[in-house]
Design an enzyme around this catalytic site. Structure first.
Site, short mmCIF file in Angstrom:
data_model
loop_
_atom_site.label_atom_id
_atom_site.label_comp_id
_atom_site.label_asym_id
_atom_site.label_seq_id
_atom_site.Cartn_x
_atom_site.Cartn_y
_atom_site.Cartn_z
N LYS A 58 0.63 4.57 6.76
CA LYS A 58 0.10 5.43 5.71
C LYS A 58 0.74 6.81 5.82
O LYS A 58 1.47 7.11 6.77
CB LYS A 58 -1.43 5.58 5.83
CG LYS A 58 -2.21 4.27 5.90
CD LYS A 58 -2.20 3.49 4.61
CE LYS A 58 -3.00 2.19 4.73
NZ LYS A 58 -2.87 1.33 3.54
N SER A 113 0.80 -1.23 0.00
CA SER A 113 0.00 0.00 0.00
C SER A 113 0.83 1.28 0.00
O SER A 113 0.31 2.35 -0.32
CB SER A 113 -0.94 0.02 1.21
OG SER A 113 -0.21 0.18 2.42
#
Length: 252
Positions: free
Chosen positions: A137, A64
């Site tokens: 993230k 990701s």
């Protein structure tokens, strides 16, 4: 003469009257093991202190955050942010699952001894923490920021200013889903750099906070890739991408 006689009565250092202690091989081995144990314990205590107050290691379990981070990378996470240092837009952060973001991950059974060894080494910081219930993230929005996607050019805007996300994986677009959110107090809006392969804030509108991550869930800021060695690199926040973004109070 008395002084001379007294001196003669004391045997010379290596004379027959001197008793010498000879340490056998077993005694030397015991001493070496004892010294090694002291060093190991001291190293483990130091590692625990560093992990508790300064940095913690994590491994990257998914794609990701490509190409910034690759699956299998090991990163060091500074626990001084948030804390003495404030979070900023562009920071790469590790945080606990806010709830419902991750599927349960079965524990790997290495047997009683193996499990105990891994738990101890992970606890003291020698091994990287299991990332099964953590995510990593990039911070796009701070508390109070209005984050919108997408504008006429297909870009994300923060407080009305388009950001040029040079950290995105080549070929990625800002978002394939539209959204318009105001980040709640004490929360963050986070997205992965591999935008089309990242289950981030955009995909959890039904979660508490509408997909925003509570700051209290943040473990720290990822600052450096340490493994593999050929990927050793500092993780910047790409501040230039957010340079024109006003504070939330002025951008509403």
């Amino acid at each position: 003469m008395v002084d001379q006689q007294a001196r003669h009565e004391s045997p010379p250092p290596d004379g027959p009257g001197r008793r010498t202690r000879h340490r056998g091989p077993l005694a030397g081995l015991v001493a070496a093991v004892r010294e090694a144990a002291v060093v190991v314990v001291a190293a483990l205590v130091l590692s625990l202190l560093v992990k508790t107050f300064l940095v913690q290691a994590f491994y990257i379990p998914s794609e990701s955050m490509e190409d910034t981070l690759l699956r299998g990378d090991r990163v060091l996470v500074s626990q001084l942010t948030p804390g003495p240092f404030d979070l900023q837009r562009g920071d790469v952060v590790v945080f606990e699952d806010p709830g419902g973001w991750l599927d349960p991950v079965p524990e790997v059974d290495r047997g009683p001894v193996g499990n105990a060894v891994v738990d101890v080494l992970t606890f003291v910081g020698v091994l990287p923490s299991n990332s099964g219930q953590h995510l990593i993230k990039r911070v796009i929005g701070l508390p109070g920021d209005r984050v919108v996607c997408c504008d006429a050019e297909g870009l994300t805007t923060v407080n009305g200013v388009a950001i040029h996300e040079d950290f995105l994986k080549p070929g990625s677009v800002s978002s394939e889903v539209d959204f318009d959110v105001t980040v709640p107090p004490d929360s963050l809006w986070v997205e992965g750099d591999n935008r089309q392969n990242s289950g981030d804030s955009r995909y959890h509108p039904g979660s508490p906070g509408g997909g925003a991550v509570p700051v209290d869930d943040v473990v720290g800021r990822a600052v450096v890739v340490v493994w593999p060695l050929d990927r050793l690199t500092w993780l910047g926040r790409h501040a230039e991408a957010f340079a024109g973004v006003p504070a939330a109070s002025s951008g509403g």
